[in-house]
Scaffold this motif. Structure first.
Motif, PDB file in Angstrom:
ATOM      1  N   ASP A   1     -46.784  32.539  29.235  1.00  0.00           N
ATOM      2  CA  ASP A   1     -46.584  31.361  28.393  1.00  0.00           C
ATOM      3  C   ASP A   1     -47.578  31.339  27.241  1.00  0.00           C
ATOM      4  O   ASP A   1     -47.244  30.960  26.113  1.00  0.00           O
ATOM      5  CB  ASP A   1     -46.724  30.074  29.222  1.00  0.00           C
ATOM      6  CG  ASP A   1     -45.465  29.757  30.007  1.00  0.00           C
ATOM      7  OD1 ASP A   1     -44.388  30.244  29.617  1.00  0.00           O
ATOM      8  OD2 ASP A   1     -45.559  29.022  31.000  1.00  0.00           O
ATOM      9  N   TYR A   2     -48.807  31.749  27.514  1.00  0.00           N
ATOM     10  CA  TYR A   2     -49.830  31.826  26.461  1.00  0.00           C
ATOM     11  C   TYR A   2     -49.376  32.826  25.386  1.00  0.00           C
ATOM     12  O   TYR A   2     -49.430  32.531  24.184  1.00  0.00           O
ATOM     13  CB  TYR A   2     -51.162  32.263  27.059  1.00  0.00           C
ATOM     14  CG  TYR A   2     -52.273  32.457  26.046  1.00  0.00           C
ATOM     15  CD1 TYR A   2     -53.166  31.424  25.772  1.00  0.00           C
ATOM     16  CD2 TYR A   2     -52.444  33.676  25.381  1.00  0.00           C
ATOM     17  CE1 TYR A   2     -54.196  31.602  24.839  1.00  0.00           C
ATOM     18  CE2 TYR A   2     -53.457  33.856  24.450  1.00  0.00           C
ATOM     19  CZ  TYR A   2     -54.324  32.810  24.188  1.00  0.00           C
ATOM     20  OH  TYR A   2     -55.336  32.987  23.272  1.00  0.00           O
TER      21      TYR A   2
ATOM     22  N   GLY B   1     -44.801  32.800  19.211  1.00  0.00           N
ATOM     23  CA  GLY B   1     -43.941  31.833  18.546  1.00  0.00           C
ATOM     24  C   GLY B   1     -44.583  31.238  17.305  1.00  0.00           C
ATOM     25  O   GLY B   1     -43.917  31.017  16.287  1.00  0.00           O
TER      26      GLY B   1
ATOM     27  N   ARG C   1     -38.212  35.968  21.520  1.00  0.00           N
ATOM     28  CA  ARG C   1     -38.997  34.811  21.934  1.00  0.00           C
ATOM     29  C   ARG C   1     -38.488  34.242  23.256  1.00  0.00           C
ATOM     30  O   ARG C   1     -39.254  33.659  24.029  1.00  0.00           O
ATOM     31  CB  ARG C   1     -38.961  33.743  20.841  1.00  0.00           C
ATOM     32  CG  ARG C   1     -39.922  34.039  19.700  1.00  0.00           C
ATOM     33  CD  ARG C   1     -39.655  33.171  18.489  1.00  0.00           C
ATOM     34  NE  ARG C   1     -38.530  33.667  17.710  1.00  0.00           N
ATOM     35  CZ  ARG C   1     -38.077  33.071  16.616  1.00  0.00           C
ATOM     36  NH1 ARG C   1     -38.636  31.949  16.202  1.00  0.00           N
ATOM     37  NH2 ARG C   1     -37.061  33.580  15.951  1.00  0.00           N
TER      38      ARG C   1
ATOM     39  N   GLU D   1     -50.059  27.613  25.579  1.00  0.00           N
ATOM     40  CA  GLU D   1     -49.151  27.387  26.711  1.00  0.00           C
ATOM     41  C   GLU D   1     -48.184  26.242  26.423  1.00  0.00           C
ATOM     42  O   GLU D   1     -46.991  26.312  26.753  1.00  0.00           O
ATOM     43  CB  GLU D   1     -49.945  27.083  27.985  1.00  0.00           C
ATOM     44  CG  GLU D   1     -50.733  28.253  28.535  1.00  0.00           C
ATOM     45  CD  GLU D   1     -52.099  28.419  27.888  1.00  0.00           C
ATOM     46  OE1 GLU D   1     -52.868  29.272  28.352  1.00  0.00           O
ATOM     47  OE2 GLU D   1     -52.391  27.682  26.912  1.00  0.00           O
TER      48      GLU D   1
ATOM     49  N   TYR E   1     -45.970  41.574  22.521  1.00  0.00           N
ATOM     50  CA  TYR E   1     -45.188  40.979  21.443  1.00  0.00           C
ATOM     51  C   TYR E   1     -45.133  41.855  20.192  1.00  0.00           C
ATOM     52  O   TYR E   1     -44.253  41.685  19.355  1.00  0.00           O
ATOM     53  CB  TYR E   1     -45.642  39.554  21.094  1.00  0.00           C
ATOM     54  CG  TYR E   1     -47.128  39.313  20.979  1.00  0.00           C
ATOM     55  CD1 TYR E   1     -47.907  39.957  20.032  1.00  0.00           C
ATOM     56  CD2 TYR E   1     -47.748  38.373  21.807  1.00  0.00           C
ATOM     57  CE1 TYR E   1     -49.261  39.699  19.906  1.00  0.00           C
ATOM     58  CE2 TYR E   1     -49.113  38.103  21.689  1.00  0.00           C
ATOM     59  CZ  TYR E   1     -49.864  38.767  20.738  1.00  0.00           C
ATOM     60  OH  TYR E   1     -51.204  38.506  20.614  1.00  0.00           O
TER      61      TYR E   1
ATOM     62  N   THR F   1     -41.445  26.454  21.321  1.00  0.00           N
ATOM     63  CA  THR F   1     -40.764  27.697  20.953  1.00  0.00           C
ATOM     64  C   THR F   1     -39.458  27.845  21.713  1.00  0.00           C
ATOM     65  O   THR F   1     -38.399  28.126  21.132  1.00  0.00           O
ATOM     66  CB  THR F   1     -41.679  28.903  21.247  1.00  0.00           C
ATOM     67  OG1 THR F   1     -42.884  28.791  20.482  1.00  0.00           O
ATOM     68  CG2 THR F   1     -40.978  30.203  20.885  1.00  0.00           C
ATOM     69  N   LYS F   2     -39.504  27.636  23.029  1.00  0.00           N
ATOM     70  CA  LYS F   2     -38.297  27.799  23.844  1.00  0.00           C
ATOM     71  C   LYS F   2     -37.220  26.766  23.490  1.00  0.00           C
ATOM     72  O   LYS F   2     -36.033  27.106  23.385  1.00  0.00           O
ATOM     73  CB  LYS F   2     -38.656  27.701  25.332  1.00  0.00           C
ATOM     74  CG  LYS F   2     -39.317  28.954  25.879  1.00  0.00           C
ATOM     75  CD  LYS F   2     -39.527  28.877  27.367  1.00  0.00           C
ATOM     76  CE  LYS F   2     -40.688  28.002  27.743  1.00  0.00           C
ATOM     77  NZ  LYS F   2     -41.039  28.085  29.173  1.00  0.00           N
TER      78      LYS F   2
ATOM     79  N   GLU G   1     -41.481  36.219  27.978  1.00  0.00           N
ATOM     80  CA  GLU G   1     -42.076  35.834  29.258  1.00  0.00           C
ATOM     81  C   GLU G   1     -41.366  36.489  30.441  1.00  0.00           C
ATOM     82  O   GLU G   1     -41.923  36.551  31.538  1.00  0.00           O
ATOM     83  CB  GLU G   1     -42.067  34.315  29.419  1.00  0.00           C
ATOM     84  CG  GLU G   1     -40.692  33.688  29.412  1.00  0.00           C
ATOM     85  CD  GLU G   1     -40.749  32.181  29.612  1.00  0.00           C
ATOM     86  OE1 GLU G   1     -41.811  31.669  30.015  1.00  0.00           O
ATOM     87  OE2 GLU G   1     -39.720  31.510  29.353  1.00  0.00           O
TER      88      GLU G   1
ATOM     89  N   LEU H   1     -46.362  33.832  24.717  1.00  0.00           N
ATOM     90  CA  LEU H   1     -45.199  33.309  24.006  1.00  0.00           C
ATOM     91  C   LEU H   1     -45.612  32.264  22.980  1.00  0.00           C
ATOM     92  O   LEU H   1     -45.050  32.217  21.875  1.00  0.00           O
ATOM     93  CB  LEU H   1     -44.214  32.699  25.006  1.00  0.00           C
ATOM     94  CG  LEU H   1     -42.957  32.065  24.399  1.00  0.00           C
ATOM     95  CD1 LEU H   1     -42.168  33.084  23.587  1.00  0.00           C
ATOM     96  CD2 LEU H   1     -42.076  31.457  25.489  1.00  0.00           C
ATOM     97  N   GLY H   2     -46.601  31.430  23.326  1.00  0.00           N
ATOM     98  CA  GLY H   2     -47.080  30.440  22.372  1.00  0.00           C
ATOM     99  C   GLY H   2     -47.681  31.086  21.139  1.00  0.00           C
ATOM    100  O   GLY H   2     -47.408  30.676  20.007  1.00  0.00           O
TER     101      GLY H   2
ATOM    102  N   SER I   1     -45.608  27.067  23.671  1.00  0.00           N
ATOM    103  CA  SER I   1     -44.503  27.908  24.135  1.00  0.00           C
ATOM    104  C   SER I   1     -43.284  27.069  24.483  1.00  0.00           C
ATOM    105  O   SER I   1     -42.143  27.533  24.356  1.00  0.00           O
ATOM    106  CB  SER I   1     -44.931  28.734  25.360  1.00  0.00           C
ATOM    107  OG  SER I   1     -45.118  27.907  26.501  1.00  0.00           O
TER     108      SER I   1
END
Length: 481
Positions: free
Chosen positions: A254-255, A261, A236, A39, A393, A45-46, A240, A257-258, A42
């Motif tokens: 968010d998890y 990423g 990426r 989380e 993903y 990553t963003k 979300e 995406l983390g 992420s």
């Protein structure tokens, strides 16, 4: 020494200046995944997804414009440097100030409310990156690969040192990912010292004739870069948004995406090789454009480029278990490693596209590059919109492959019409498909022991390299003479 041998040597030198620093930066994935759960990761990553996109706008395609105009015999290189640097500094200063003024709403948009300071730091990082972009291009034009490499290595050395200091010596969970951003800002400040002499030579200037010509040449490159970054970063940025709630049971978007990423970084290993090649190849293509043998030369370069990328694909995609063990300390990230082979193949096609794109740069038809990358961006958006809700993903990874393969095919077909080059299409596709099939077969072999499996796969890869050398021995001998 042949032109291909010279290009290979310069690629190695630029690899030390681009691949090695970025590879060392890649190694930070271990302390980052150790200190930050998915989380929190992420957020990293963003932050760097958006900075990568904005950086294209800051430089405005002026690096390529600098190469194009500085190579013209009737123009003074210092004048071209002054003009392009003036454009980059002016644009980046304006947008940096906008980011600073909008720091609070930008922080809320990035899901880090109350941390406007991170946005200000990112604006400073972007500004410095833009200020030194043309100086780094100048080093490439002047064949100063060693100086280029030293600058990049010192920068990444500072980043790594500060990351370990911040995360393991003075770490404060309340500051979290802010330490990562601060490390990058301090390291970038070094570039201003590194290029102090060159920057002092810069004289802000504008030419009524030449500056508009540069803008007309560069803005399609900038648009192409923005579309290209959309292709690379969009998945990426939007995972979300379009991932259905509860798609991964018990975990948030968010998890996911983390995890995505972090695992995406392993595919970037292919992109690093491509970047090193581009640093050497871009001035190489321009310098050899007038040679009557250049079409055959460019075709040969692309052929061996594909072979090297296939070997890299095979080495990484068949050793994901050992890669996860060595680089992902938190096992929560391991589930995302399945995306890596698909992304590696996508980046391989991106590298082929960069090779094929020489035709519209050399023929001053850069607007075709804009059409191709905008088309790729549309494919990326539509494919992600369709595939993320279905496959998470993994669907986003397939969208990347579809986009880059489509761009390579379209670029080849257009290039053969406007700037024919005798590429060895059948041989190249044979290597790509054969390598993918071999990787799939190797990954189907079960191994109870991690290290035995790694050893066996290593032997298979060595045999494969020997097979390629046997098949290519005659043409390779001719190429290096």
């Amino acid at each position: 020494m042949s032109k291909i041998r010279r290009l290979a040597g310069e690629t190695v030198l630029y690899g030390l200046g681009s691949i090695l620093p970025r590879f060392l930066n890649f190694l930070l994935i271990r302390p980052h995944t150790d200190k930050f759960p998915p989380e929190a990761y992420s957020v990293i990553t963003k932050l760097f997804v958006y900075t990568a996109v904005i950086n294209v706008l800051f430089t405005f395609g002026m690096e390529t414009a600098y190469f194009r105009f500085a190579n013209k015999n009737d123009l003074n290189e210092q004048k071209v440097f002054n003009l392009t640097q003036t454009v980059v500094v002016s644009i980046s200063l304006f947008f940096s100030l906008v980011l600073v003024l909008l720091a609070d709403p930008a922080a809320s948009f990035l899901s880090i409310p109350g941390h406007a300071n991170l946005v200000v730091w990112l604006a400073a990082i972007l500004f410095i990156d833009a200020v030194v972009a043309i100086p780094f291009a100048r080093l490439r034009l002047q064949k100063k690969a060693l100086q280029f490499t030293i600058g990049k290595l010192v920068n990444i050395g500072i980043i790594i040192g500060l990351n370990y200091y911040f995360l393991y010596v003075v770490f404060d969970p309340a500051r979290g990912v802010g330490f990562v951003v601060l490390a990058n800002l301090v390291a970038n400040a070094f570039y201003l010292l590194f290029f102090a002499g060159m920057l002092r030579q810069w004289k802000p200037s504008y030419d009524r004739t030449l500056s508009p010509d540069m803008f007309r040449y560069a803005y399609p490159i900038m648009l192409m870069g923005l579309a290209g970054m959309t292709n690379e970063m969009f998945s990426r940025a939007t995972l979300e948004w379009w991932l259905p709630e509860g798609f991964y049971p018990g975990h948030s978007a968010d998890y996911a995406l983390g995890v995505f990423g972090a695992c995406y970084k392993f595919a970037i290993l292919m992109n690093l090789a491509i970047q090193a090649f581009r640093y050497a190849a871009e001035p190489f293509f321009f310098a050899n454009a007038a040679d009557k043998n250049s079409p055959g030369l460019f075709a040969t370069v692309n052929h061996y480029f594909i072979i090297v990328c296939c070997l890299l694909f095979l080495a990484v995609s068949t050793n994901l278990d050992i890669i996860g063990f060595l680089f992902l300390k938190n096992k929560a990230y391991w589930e995302g490693l399945v995306i890596v082979p698909v992304l590696l193949l996508g980046y391989l096609f991106l590298g082929v596209y960069y090779n094929l794109s020489a035709w519209f740069k050399l023929s001053d038809r850069t607007y075709f590059g804009t059409f191709l990358t905008v088309g790729g961006a549309i494919i990326t958006i539509v494919a992600n919109y369709i595939l993320i809700p279905l496959y998470g993903y993994m669907g986003s990874s397939w969208a990347t492959l579809i986009c880059y393969a489509s761009m390579a095919i379209a670029c080849y077909l257009l290039g053969q019409k406007y700037y024919p080059i005798p590429y060895r299409v059948a041989a190249g596709m044979g290597y790509i498909l054969g390598t993918v099939a071999l990787a799939w077969g190797i990954n189907k072999i079960p191994f109870d022991n991690l290290w035995i499996g790694t050893g066996v796969r290593g032997i298979i890869i060595i045999v494969y390299i020997g097979t390629i050398f046997f098949l290519e021995r005659k043409s390779l001998t001719r190429a290096v003479r």
